[in-house]
Design a protein around this motif. Structure first.
Motif, PDB file in Angstrom:
ATOM      1  N   MET A  42      78.789  44.036 -21.714  1.00  0.00           N
ATOM      2  CA  MET A  42      77.589  43.543 -21.396  1.00  0.00           C
ATOM      3  C   MET A  42      76.897  44.258 -20.446  1.00  0.00           C
ATOM      4  SD  MET A  42      77.314  39.564 -20.487  1.00  0.00           S
ATOM      5  CE  MET A  42      77.664  39.845 -18.972  1.00  0.00           C
ATOM      6  N   GLY A  67      73.993  46.141 -21.879  1.00  0.00           N
ATOM      7  CA  GLY A  67      72.827  45.733 -22.885  1.00  0.00           C
ATOM      8  C   GLY A  67      73.539  45.265 -24.219  1.00  0.00           C
ATOM      9  N   PRO A  68      72.514  44.700 -25.041  1.00  0.00           N
ATOM     10  CA  PRO A  68      72.860  44.132 -26.246  1.00  0.00           C
ATOM     11  C   PRO A  68      73.105  45.315 -27.330  1.00  0.00           C
ATOM     12  CG  PRO A  68      70.774  43.396 -25.544  1.00  0.00           C
ATOM     13  CD  PRO A  68      71.260  44.405 -24.810  1.00  0.00           C
ATOM     14  N   MET A 115      71.001  48.596 -32.713  1.00  0.00           N
ATOM     15  CA  MET A 115      70.940  49.896 -32.110  1.00  0.00           C
ATOM     16  C   MET A 115      72.020  50.839 -32.905  1.00  0.00           C
ATOM     17  SD  MET A 115      70.020  49.813 -28.149  1.00  0.00           S
ATOM     18  CE  MET A 115      69.674  51.475 -28.052  1.00  0.00           C
ATOM     19  N   ARG A 131      70.617  55.573 -23.997  1.00  0.00           N
ATOM     20  CA  ARG A 131      70.256  54.534 -23.238  1.00  0.00           C
ATOM     21  C   ARG A 131      70.854  54.185 -21.996  1.00  0.00           C
ATOM     22  NH1 ARG A 131      68.797  48.578 -25.164  1.00  0.00           N
ATOM     23  NH2 ARG A 131      71.040  48.366 -24.734  1.00  0.00           N
ATOM     24  N   ARG A 143      70.655  57.281 -19.600  1.00  0.00           N
ATOM     25  CA  ARG A 143      69.552  57.313 -19.046  1.00  0.00           C
ATOM     26  C   ARG A 143      69.245  56.497 -17.927  1.00  0.00           C
ATOM     27  NH1 ARG A 143      66.615  57.786 -23.632  1.00  0.00           N
ATOM     28  NH2 ARG A 143      66.101  55.468 -23.359  1.00  0.00           N
ATOM     29  N   LEU A 144      69.924  55.117 -17.988  1.00  0.00           N
ATOM     30  CA  LEU A 144      69.547  53.977 -17.058  1.00  0.00           C
ATOM     31  C   LEU A 144      70.505  54.082 -15.913  1.00  0.00           C
ATOM     32  CD1 LEU A 144      68.891  50.957 -19.224  1.00  0.00           C
ATOM     33  CD2 LEU A 144      67.194  52.319 -18.175  1.00  0.00           C
ATOM     34  N   SER A 204      65.895  41.233 -27.241  1.00  0.00           N
ATOM     35  CA  SER A 204      66.770  41.478 -26.325  1.00  0.00           C
ATOM     36  C   SER A 204      66.887  42.793 -25.777  1.00  0.00           C
ATOM     37  CB  SER A 204      68.225  40.876 -26.650  1.00  0.00           C
ATOM     38  OG  SER A 204      68.642  41.819 -27.873  1.00  0.00           O
ATOM     39  N   GLN A 205      66.579  43.745 -26.625  1.00  0.00           N
ATOM     40  CA  GLN A 205      66.612  44.999 -25.999  1.00  0.00           C
ATOM     41  C   GLN A 205      65.851  45.688 -25.273  1.00  0.00           C
ATOM     42  OE1 GLN A 205      69.479  46.666 -27.153  1.00  0.00           O
ATOM     43  NE2 GLN A 205      69.939  46.179 -29.101  1.00  0.00           N
ATOM     44  N   PHE A 260      66.254  43.895 -21.936  1.00  0.00           N
ATOM     45  CA  PHE A 260      67.472  44.601 -21.291  1.00  0.00           C
ATOM     46  C   PHE A 260      66.743  45.829 -20.482  1.00  0.00           C
ATOM     47  CE2 PHE A 260      71.324  45.956 -19.849  1.00  0.00           C
ATOM     48  CZ  PHE A 260      71.693  47.295 -20.025  1.00  0.00           C
ATOM     49  N   ALA A 261      66.242  46.633 -21.248  1.00  0.00           N
ATOM     50  CA  ALA A 261      65.581  47.772 -20.558  1.00  0.00           C
ATOM     51  C   ALA A 261      64.695  47.523 -19.222  1.00  0.00           C
ATOM     52  CB  ALA A 261      64.796  48.533 -21.689  1.00  0.00           C
ATOM     53  N   HIS A 319      66.706  46.169 -16.442  1.00  0.00           N
ATOM     54  CA  HIS A 319      67.517  46.964 -15.886  1.00  0.00           C
ATOM     55  C   HIS A 319      66.814  47.966 -14.874  1.00  0.00           C
ATOM     56  CE1 HIS A 319      71.578  48.713 -15.220  1.00  0.00           C
ATOM     57  NE2 HIS A 319      70.898  49.831 -14.978  1.00  0.00           N
ATOM     58  N   THR A 320      65.717  48.615 -15.703  1.00  0.00           N
ATOM     59  CA  THR A 320      65.024  49.480 -14.760  1.00  0.00           C
ATOM     60  C   THR A 320      64.243  48.968 -13.639  1.00  0.00           C
ATOM     61  OG1 THR A 320      64.149  50.381 -16.849  1.00  0.00           O
ATOM     62  CG2 THR A 320      62.804  51.150 -15.087  1.00  0.00           C
ATOM     63  N   GLU A 376      71.742  39.107 -17.195  1.00  0.00           N
ATOM     64  CA  GLU A 376      72.619  39.133 -18.253  1.00  0.00           C
ATOM     65  C   GLU A 376      73.758  37.858 -17.875  1.00  0.00           C
ATOM     66  OE1 GLU A 376      72.083  43.315 -17.455  1.00  0.00           O
ATOM     67  OE2 GLU A 376      73.082  41.608 -16.057  1.00  0.00           O
ATOM     68  N   SER A 377      74.055  37.622 -16.605  1.00  0.00           N
ATOM     69  CA  SER A 377      75.128  36.726 -16.640  1.00  0.00           C
ATOM     70  C   SER A 377      74.811  35.234 -16.647  1.00  0.00           C
ATOM     71  CB  SER A 377      75.606  36.955 -15.368  1.00  0.00           C
ATOM     72  OG  SER A 377      74.842  36.678 -14.218  1.00  0.00           O
ATOM     73  N   THR A 410      63.915  49.718 -28.380  1.00  0.00           N
ATOM     74  CA  THR A 410      65.498  49.686 -27.901  1.00  0.00           C
ATOM     75  C   THR A 410      65.561  50.344 -26.685  1.00  0.00           C
ATOM     76  OG1 THR A 410      65.728  51.435 -29.322  1.00  0.00           O
ATOM     77  CG2 THR A 410      66.042  49.121 -30.438  1.00  0.00           C
ATOM     78  N   ASP A 411      65.041  51.512 -26.658  1.00  0.00           N
ATOM     79  CA  ASP A 411      65.526  52.480 -25.403  1.00  0.00           C
ATOM     80  C   ASP A 411      64.738  52.331 -24.131  1.00  0.00           C
ATOM     81  OD1 ASP A 411      63.955  55.507 -26.675  1.00  0.00           O
ATOM     82  OD2 ASP A 411      63.006  53.406 -26.834  1.00  0.00           O
TER      83      ASP A 411
END
Lengths: 121, 449
Positions: free
Chosen positions: A74, A77-78, A82, A90, A93-94, B39-40, B43-44, B47-48, B125-126, B372-373
């Motif tokens: 997890m 990410g999902p 992808m 990704r 990069r993160l 969701s992608q 998430f990005a 997280h950022t 996410e949790s 996505t990214d």
């Protein structure tokens, strides 16, 4: 995989007949055509049977197993929708520090480029 | 009566500035859709922003531990970071028509979907946790923003919020060259060529003023100081009745393209003299989902021959003489208006800058491409000028950040309704409006002073 018992009765949970009105039952039990028996490959999950033959090769490949763990993790990410390499990049990069070896595996094409769920959902 | 003096030939040079487009992140040419879901992008975004917030909360409340939502313990004070979700009962839901309970729902105002019972939920996410307490007001926040919250879990399972921390304005790059002369940038939005409310004379007056075909030498001198023009969306409005999915009759085909042809003629007049950016808006012939892609150059056969003509994305980011501009055609602020409330458009704009996200409601209620990214709407570097087009009224203010950042916020009104264009001075970031009207005036006789 469950061991197939020699006694068929032990396989199915038996139900008590309801007291009171009983409906006339047919002599034949309503059949389940997927009857498990010793040596048959029906006990395999149908999902693993692709292209007409059981998909055993991918399942036992160590590299593919590692990639599956990567897909399910997890923290990155999902995974659905992808390419695995794009997801790895990704994560890189993160700043999530994904295992370096995976990039090599993906670029050398030793494993599937799509995630485990691709095409199965 | 003195003899009329013949003007000597004098060329007035237009001032020049260096332009650099920073729209690469909004380009979807190289994106491939592989069936991914939203969701992608969430998430990005999470997280950022979370990485950023984790580094900032250590200065905010150093002694409070940070934990994930699943790691919450009852009664223990901690800081959690996640994406906000606002549960709104009046928000139109596509499943409502399948709902078996047909209760009498009061008719909803289409302008705003707020309700006093809206509540906020924080998600990572949790897991997710409902937010309680009076510190966080649901009317200020929207789904999609990422914040850090200080509080503790209650016995009911809610998270009682004691304090909120937003990322605040992003770091700003100081412009290298501080020009000593006045250079102006003109912003127009909502020209709506081809609509019933637009007055062609008003737009022609604007074009004539910018190109220096209007007024005496002094006014031409002022026009020569305009170095850039930005059209912030809704430049054209085709008759919607024709675009209903059926094949167009040949007589209708010309009607649909008429508006764009007129726009092209006027744009080429501007492009001949000054660099011009045109951004797509909600009514323009561009894609619906943000980031809207540049209007196709085939629509502008006349203007595209000039290298001063730039068809840009929405949102649009560019630098002019080192001054950074960032702006949209209004969809992001219009969506915020539907799901939250504020004093005015400038306050919504301020919130998007403080949350470091141009369009937090995308993709929840605002159409968005499923990246996505990355999340391209995250604001990494604070602009010097932040503009939003197609608003109801003009407004402007300077916003100051905690680290000395200064942003000029501009709310550009619809030109077809107000006849106002906004002019910004690059030297000191001051703003004023240009008003164009076409009203008959009383005749004056020669004897009047």
């Amino acid at each position: 995989m469950a061991t197939t018992p020699s006694n068929m009765k032990g396989f199915y949970r038996l139900k008590k007949n309801k007291s009171g009105i009983t409906k006339p039952t047919s002599s034949k039990k309503s059949s389940l055509h997927l009857v498990p028996s010793l040596g048959s490959d029906i006990t395999q999950l149908t999902a693993l049977i692709s292209h007409g033959s059981p998909d055993l090769k991918d399942y036992h490949d160590n590299h593919e197993e590692l990639m599956r763990q990567f897909d399910m993790n997890m923290a990155y990410g999902p995974c659905l929708g992808m390419y695995r390499l794009a997801r790895w990049e990704r994560a890189q990069r993160l700043g999530l520090n994904p295992p370096i070896g995976f990039e090599g595996l993906l670029k050398a094409e030793k494993v599937r480029s799509e995630c485990w769920w691709d095409g199965r959902i | 009566m003195t003899a009329m003096e013949i003007d000597t030939e004098k060329n007035i040079q237009r001032k020049h500035s260096t332009y650099q487009s920073l729209d690469k992140t909004f380009d979807i040419k190289n994106e491939i859709y592989r069936g991914q879901q939203y969701s992608q992008i969430y998430f990005a975004r999470l997280h950022t922003m979370r990485t950023l917030l984790y580094s900032l909360v250590t200065h905010w409340k150093p002694h409070v531990p940070v934990c994930t939502i699943l790691g919450l313990e009852e009664g223990k004070e901690c800081i959690i970071v996640g994406t906000l979700y606002k549960h709104m009962q009046l928000k139109p839901c596509v499943l409502d028509e399948y709902s078996k309970e047909r209760s009498a729902v009061p008719p909803v105002k289409p302008q705003n979907f707020m309700h006093p019972d809206d509540h906020l939920v924080l998600e990572d996410e949790s897991g997710r946790v409902k937010l309680g307490g009076t510190v966080l007001s649901p009317s200020t926040y929207v789904t999609g923003g990422v914040v850090a919250l200080h509080g503790k879990e209650t016995t009911a399972g809610d998270f009682l919020v004691l304090d909120v921390f937003e990322a605040g304005l992003a770091p700003q790059i100081v412009p290298q060259l501080k020009s000593s002369e006045d250079k102006y940038v003109v912003f127009i939005s909502g020209v709506s060529v081809g609509s019933s409310t637009s007055n062609p004379l008003q737009f022609q007056l604007l074009v004539d003023h910018i190109t220096g075909h209007l007024g005496d030498e002094q006014e031409q001198g002022i026009a020569a100081e305009i170095v850039h023009v930005v059209f912030a969306g809704n430049s054209v409005e085709s008759p919607l009745g024709l675009l209903n999915g059926q094949n167009l009759a040949s007589k209708d085909q010309s009607r649909v393209s008429e508006a764009v042809q007129v726009l092209d003629i006027l744009l080429s007049q501007i492009a001949a003299g000054v660099s011009v950016d045109i951004m797509p808006g909600s009514n323009d012939p561009a894609n619906f989902a943000l980031p809207q892609q540049p209007l196709n150059r085939c629509l502008f056969p006349g203007s595209r021959t000039f290298n001063t003509f730039n068809s840009c994305t929405n949102p649009h980011c560019f630098e002019l003489d080192g001054v950074r501009f960032l702006g949209t055609s209004g969809q992001n602020i219009d969506d915020l208006k539907k799901y939250s409330e504020a004093r005015d458009e400038l306050e919504f704009m301020e919130r998007t800058l403080k949350w470091r996200h141009l369009a937090p409601t995308a993709p929840n209620t605002l159409g968005c491409y499923p990246f996505t990214d990355r999340d391209p709407f995250l604001i990494e570097s604070c602009p010097h000028v932040y503009f939003v087009g197609n608003q109801d009224k003009y407004g402007t203010r300077i916003l100051e950040g905690s680290e000395g950042q200064m942003v000029r916020l501009i709310s550009i009104p619809k030109f077809c309704n107000t006849g106002l264009a906004v002019v910004l001075n690059l030297r000191n970031l001051e703003c004023h409006t240009l008003s164009f009207g076409a009203q008959p005036s009383t005749l004056k006789t020669f004897n009047d002073a």
